[in-house]
Write an enzyme that holds these catalytic residues in place. Structure first.
Site, PDB file in Angstrom:
ATOM      1  N   LYS A 275      -6.850   4.045   6.556  1.00 44.51           N
ATOM      2  CA  LYS A 275      -6.217   5.262   7.066  1.00 44.51           C
ATOM      3  C   LYS A 275      -7.282   6.268   7.483  1.00 44.51           C
ATOM      4  O   LYS A 275      -8.409   6.271   6.954  1.00 44.51           O
ATOM      5  CB  LYS A 275      -5.363   5.911   5.969  1.00 44.51           C
ATOM      6  CG  LYS A 275      -4.133   5.153   5.534  1.00 44.51           C
ATOM      7  CD  LYS A 275      -3.415   5.924   4.438  1.00 44.51           C
ATOM      8  CE  LYS A 275      -2.205   5.178   3.915  1.00 44.51           C
ATOM      9  NZ  LYS A 275      -1.115   5.128   4.901  1.00 44.51           N
ATOM     10  N   ARG A 349       5.837  -2.780   1.680  1.00 46.77           N
ATOM     11  CA  ARG A 349       6.889  -3.780   1.896  1.00 46.77           C
ATOM     12  C   ARG A 349       6.521  -5.122   1.252  1.00 46.77           C
ATOM     13  O   ARG A 349       7.394  -5.906   0.906  1.00 46.77           O
ATOM     14  CB  ARG A 349       7.153  -3.942   3.395  1.00 46.77           C
ATOM     15  CG  ARG A 349       5.992  -4.459   4.210  1.00 46.77           C
ATOM     16  CD  ARG A 349       6.151  -4.194   5.704  1.00 46.77           C
ATOM     17  NE  ARG A 349       6.048  -2.776   5.998  1.00 46.77           N
ATOM     18  CZ  ARG A 349       6.220  -2.251   7.220  1.00 46.77           C
ATOM     19  NH1 ARG A 349       6.516  -3.037   8.238  1.00 46.77           N
ATOM     20  NH2 ARG A 349       6.103  -0.962   7.415  1.00 46.77           N
TER      21      ARG A 349
END
Length: 509
Positions: A275, A349
């Protein structure tokens, strides 16, 4: 700082407290007091000070010895509810105004000098049980402060709040919910170095021991033995190995089981798909879903609805170490389905996929996962409204309704079948991201759907925005962790206990 809530049926204006909180409605011709008193001319003071009754507006009035309390804190309640506002939606909006007003007053009185009030009398409208719960919950949450890392000696002292109501059971429920949401806030606000997977698993163990819950914690060796490939893959780059926590609340009269699964990434650097630095500043909050599940099971255990509740906390730290998973790696989720990992920053996920697949052994009537899953959620719905996707549109609508009744904002979202093709992989059963950035929140929901056990009703809550308040405080919401989704999960458990949301128990679901 500890905030203690009491109830009283005596006259608020006769209370010996440091401050008295009253409500002011916004009437067509000026402010309208929600509390009448002959001891002091509050209306004249409000008019002189320019008060309007606008929601969350704070006006302080010195009593000059006319009351037992030295100061009256008038907080705006917005428009006074009328007969035309008697529908369920309008009622819930009014209750939220009560929560926010109580929270705003509590925040105001908790700020300032060391000499701030320690005993607060709260005389907001609480004549009905739902009003009493709203006022008590707002006040407790508004008085929250996280001071774990503060070194100053003159921090806030303990506060005693008294709500004037006859509805003690409603106040008790507010205490339970506030304790649960405070737990989430504390966990989320803790520095990530002090909240690695083993730390959060230890907290879960403490909660389980205190509430009589069954608990199982799998370490990295047990995860590998049992085939939890998603959790292991996400945690490979960290010096702090992953964990899977399973909590279980059982009720002797229960005929249904609801399973909650919460994303527990204790810090998310993005892994090798790193990120940007600014985006990492709030990534200690990426375990908000797991914290919400832990707190919801705690609250359910105290409230005691006739339903079995199982909570899964898949915990990992997503770091770019030498052992980290790589883009284009292929992993096997619990049960055997393979995933091509194209982006290691789509890690939540993967850990949830393991938990969802594992839940099939529990025979749930309803399966709900909650996660700070996608930045796309905030693009679509902002920072205060979560998204809900489900195995069918009617369930998504029902979950959103449960959230509304609990005082939280969820918006039903679709799972468009045309977006599923973007998850096709040339080498595995499915890819973890789509090459098309469109509809990112919905694509993530479609990915999770692939791991829901056959025949199980399922809902996915994306709380990426509401879980962490990076702006200024408002109402009963402080800066930092918010405790989002706890009330919704507790309401879902209560609804399932009453035969809502899930199928007929006779069919085993």
């Amino acid at each position: 700082m500890t905030v203690t809530l009491l109830t009283s049926q005596s006259a608020p204006t006769a209370t010996d407290a440091d401050a008295l909180v009253i409500g002011v409605f916004q009437g067509p011709d000026g402010p309208v007091l929600a509390l009448s008193t002959d001891e002091i001319d509050l209306m004249a003071a409000l008019t002189a000070l320019g008060a309007t009754g606008k929601a969350e507006e704070i006006t302080k009035i010195p009593t000059a010895g006319q009351l037992a309390t030295p100061v009256v804190v008038a907080v705006g309640l917005g428009q006074e509810p009328g007969i035309e506002d008697a529908g369920p939606a309008e009622r819930q909006a009014y209750l939220e105004r009560l929560r926010r007003a109580a929270g705003a007053a509590a925040r105001e009185l908790a700020s300032g000098s060391p000499g701030r009030p320690r005993r607060i009398a709260i005389a907001l409208p609480a004549g009905e049980p739902d009003e009493a719960e709203a006022v008590a919950l707002g006040a407790l949450l508004g008085g929250y402060a996280f001071r774990k890392y503060r070194t100053t000696a003159n921090g806030p002292a303990d506060v005693e709040q008294t709500v004037y109501t006859t509805h003690e059971d409603a106040a008790r429920r507010a205490r339970i919910l506030a304790d649960a949401m405070t737990l989430v806030r504390d966990l989320v606000n803790t520095a990530p170095a002090d909240m690695v997977p083993a730390d959060l698993a230890a907290v879960a163990g403490q909660v389980a021991a205190a509430r009589g819950l069954a608990v199982q914690v799998l370490d990295e060796n047990e995860l590998a033995k049992e085939g939890f490939g998603g959790i292991l893959a996400v945690g490979m780059g960290s010096a702090h190995p992953p964990r899977l926590v399973r909590l279980e609340y059982t009720h002797p009269d229960a005929v249904r089981t609801v399973v909650f699964a919460g994303k527990g990434i204790t810090f998310d650097s993005g892994g090798l798909s790193l990120k940007p630095p600014k985006a990492m500043e709030t990534m200690k909050a990426d375990m908000s879903g797991a914290a919400a599940v832990l707190a919801a099971v705690q609250a359910v255990a105290e409230l005691g609805p006739a339903v079995n509740v199982i909570g899964y906390l898949p915990l990992a730290e997503n770091m770019p170490g030498g052992g980290a998973q790589r883009p284009s790696d292929v992993i096997s989720i619990y049960g055997g389905k393979t995933v091509e990992v194209l982006n290691t920053d789509a890690e939540g996920r993967l850990v949830l996929a393991d938990a969802l697949a594992r839940s099939g052994a529990d025979g749930p009537s309803l399966l709900v996962d909650v996660a700070t899953l996608t930045g796309a959620q905030t693009v679509a719905l902002g920072n205060r409204t979560a998204g809900v996707m489900a195995s069918d549109n009617s369930l998504a609508a029902d979950i959103a309704d449960a959230a509304r009744r609990a005082g939280e904002a969820l918006w039903p979202m679709p799972l468009p079948e045309d977006l599923r093709k973007g998850l096709d992989s040339t080498v595995a059963d499915i890819a973890n991201v789509s090459g098309d950035r469109s509809g990112g929140m919905l694509v993530a929901g479609l990915f999770l759907r692939e791991f829901v056990p056959a025949g199980v009703r399922w809902a996915h809550l994306d709380i990426a925005g509401p879980a962490y308040n990076d702006g200024g405080p408002y109402g009963y919401i402080a800066k930092g962790g918010t405790g989002a989704a706890v009330r919704t999960l507790v309401q879902i458990a209560a609804d399932v206990a009453e035969g809502k949301l899930a199928g007929d128990p006779a069919d085993g679901k």
